[in-house]
Design an enzyme around this catalytic site. Structure first.
Site, PDB file in Angstrom:
ATOM      1  N   GLN A 160      -6.535 -16.993  -3.152  1.00 20.14           N
ATOM      2  CA  GLN A 160      -6.607 -16.212  -4.364  1.00 20.14           C
ATOM      3  C   GLN A 160      -7.640 -16.622  -5.213  1.00 20.14           C
ATOM      4  OE1 GLN A 160      -4.509 -13.575  -4.277  1.00 20.14           O
ATOM      5  NE2 GLN A 160      -4.591 -12.593  -6.188  1.00 20.14           N
ATOM      6  N   ASP A 206      -9.160  -0.193  -7.298  1.00 17.02           N
ATOM      7  CA  ASP A 206      -8.347  -0.536  -6.477  1.00 17.02           C
ATOM      8  C   ASP A 206      -7.825  -2.004  -6.430  1.00 17.02           C
ATOM      9  OD1 ASP A 206      -7.161  -0.311  -3.918  1.00 17.02           O
ATOM     10  OD2 ASP A 206      -8.985  -0.395  -2.752  1.00 17.02           O
ATOM     11  N   HIS A 233      -6.158   7.400  -2.083  1.00 17.98           N
ATOM     12  CA  HIS A 233      -6.977   6.827  -1.370  1.00 17.98           C
ATOM     13  C   HIS A 233      -6.350   5.759  -0.320  1.00 17.98           C
ATOM     14  CE1 HIS A 233      -5.662   3.365  -3.914  1.00 17.98           C
ATOM     15  NE2 HIS A 233      -6.402   2.564  -3.104  1.00 17.98           N
ATOM     16  N   ASP A 234      -4.909   5.684  -0.200  1.00 21.40           N
ATOM     17  CA  ASP A 234      -4.541   4.969   0.721  1.00 21.40           C
ATOM     18  C   ASP A 234      -3.414   5.519   1.645  1.00 21.40           C
ATOM     19  OD1 ASP A 234      -5.724   2.275   0.975  1.00 21.40           O
ATOM     20  OD2 ASP A 234      -4.838   1.736  -0.898  1.00 21.40           O
ATOM     21  N   TRP A 287       2.947   4.522  -2.727  1.00 22.81           N
ATOM     22  CA  TRP A 287       2.699   5.496  -3.812  1.00 22.81           C
ATOM     23  C   TRP A 287       2.304   4.499  -5.050  1.00 22.81           C
ATOM     24  CZ3 TRP A 287       1.087   9.473  -6.012  1.00 22.81           C
ATOM     25  CH2 TRP A 287       1.759   9.679  -7.436  1.00 22.81           C
ATOM     26  N   HIS A 326       0.682  -1.157  -0.058  1.00 18.54           N
ATOM     27  CA  HIS A 326      -0.092   0.152   0.049  1.00 18.54           C
ATOM     28  C   HIS A 326       0.958   1.122  -0.016  1.00 18.54           C
ATOM     29  CE1 HIS A 326      -3.132  -2.942   1.493  1.00 18.54           C
ATOM     30  NE2 HIS A 326      -3.762  -2.085   0.422  1.00 18.54           N
ATOM     31  N   HIS A 383       1.116   1.615  -5.675  1.00 19.52           N
ATOM     32  CA  HIS A 383      -0.154   1.206  -5.696  1.00 19.52           C
ATOM     33  C   HIS A 383      -1.177   2.444  -6.110  1.00 19.52           C
ATOM     34  CE1 HIS A 383      -4.006  -0.459  -4.571  1.00 19.52           C
ATOM     35  NE2 HIS A 383      -4.312   0.297  -3.512  1.00 19.52           N
TER      36      HIS A 383
END
Ligand SMILES: [Zn+2]
Length: 300
Positions: free
Chosen positions: A271, A218, A107-108, A69, A67, A71
């Site tokens: 996954q 996302d 957003h993160d 930059w 999480h 991303h």
């Protein structure tokens, strides 16, 4: 400063990855997105302020495994690819495009590599501040903090109405990236799309659509070609295992399988579970939505 074209950066490409870009390249690609959506002209954003704001956003991401930059940058590229290639920008309008691009990049912000349930288990100060969507509230607070910092005010030349509207769309969009929110809202949204009763003239409908678009972007690493997808999945798993290690060592609890290094053999199964239960449904419903919008010729 010369900024390469969106084509040269492959910003329209749904198979995009950032592996060959250095940090400066990622920042220049962001400038290209703002330029091509004509946000700089429309909202009278000063170029230097935009550059400083981008640098501040990047700096306020921590150097965590997933999480970070990069991303945020990849999420923004996917939003750009979607709204340009489908011409959704015409449906959304300039203000919502600006808010969504800012939302993707922010957003993160200040993510610590640990999720909401960890904040609660560790009784972190953030969890005391916000009992639900803990991290997402924090990401939004950080976004507003940067937007209001001297020299970083990219919304500084907006009218008061535009400013409060951008902030409101930004808040909804960032809070929508909490998967718990996605689970809570998706039933109603899927039913609405399947019944073809989604009138985009209604703000409530638009808000739901924007929220789903945030989720789509996302988790978009799952839609990438196998080598990219595999590499990103390893980063996500790496960050989860690091949280699991802290849970074992500091909180003296057994982490859930997904975060437990000792259960890494179960990764492929988990996954596939993630794809079936979270990813596939949202991509299927968005295809339906796109079809409805195209057949209504909303932007004709
Ligand atoms: Zn994210």
């Amino acid at each position: 400063m010369k900024i390469a074209s969106a084509q040269a950066f492959r910003l329209y490409d749904f198979k995009f990855d950032d592996f060959s870009l250095d940090d400066e390249g990622s920042l220049k690609a962001c400038l290209r997105m703002f330029l091509d959506l004509d946000l700089i002209g429309r909202f009278h954003i000063e170029y230097e302020v935009l550059c400083r704001w981008l640098l501040s956003v990047k700096r306020n991401y921590r150097n965590v495994t997933y999480h970070n930059w990069r991303h945020a940058f990849n999420v923004a590229q996917m939003m750009f690819a979607i709204i340009t290639t489908t011409q959704w920008w015409k449906v959304l309008g300039e203000l919502e495009c600006l808010a969504l691009l800012v939302a993707c990049l922010c957003h993160d912000l200040d993510h610590r590599g640990t999720n909401n349930s960890f904040q609660i288990k560790a009784s972190s100060p953030l969890a005391q501040l916000y009992t639900t969507s803990t991290m997402e509230h924090h990401h939004f607070d950080q976004s507003v903090m940067i937007l209001n910092s001297c020299g970083n005010q990219i919304l500084g030349n907006c009218t008061p109405d535009e400013y409060s509207r951008v902030i409101s769309v930004l808040e909804d969009a960032i809070l929508a990236t909490d998967l718990a929110v996605y689970f809570r809202k998706r039933g109603g949204f899927f039913a609405m799309v399947k019944s073809k009763q989604c009138d985009l003239n209604w703000e409530e409908v638009r808000e739901q659509v924007r929220g789903m678009m945030m989720t789509v972007c996302d988790i978009a690493a799952i839609t990438k070609p196998w080598p990219t997808q595999k590499q990103v999945a390893e980063l996500v798993a790496g960050e989860f295992f690091e949280q699991g290690d802290i849970e074992k060592q500091e909180l003296k609890i057994t982490p859930i399988d997904m975060m437990n290094r000792e259960k890494k053999d179960k990764l492929p199964v988990m996954q596939v579970g993630f794809i079936d239960s979270i990813c596939l449904p949202v991509y299927e419903v968005c295809i339906c939505l796109l079809y409805i919008v195209v057949s209504c010729k909303i932007w004709a």
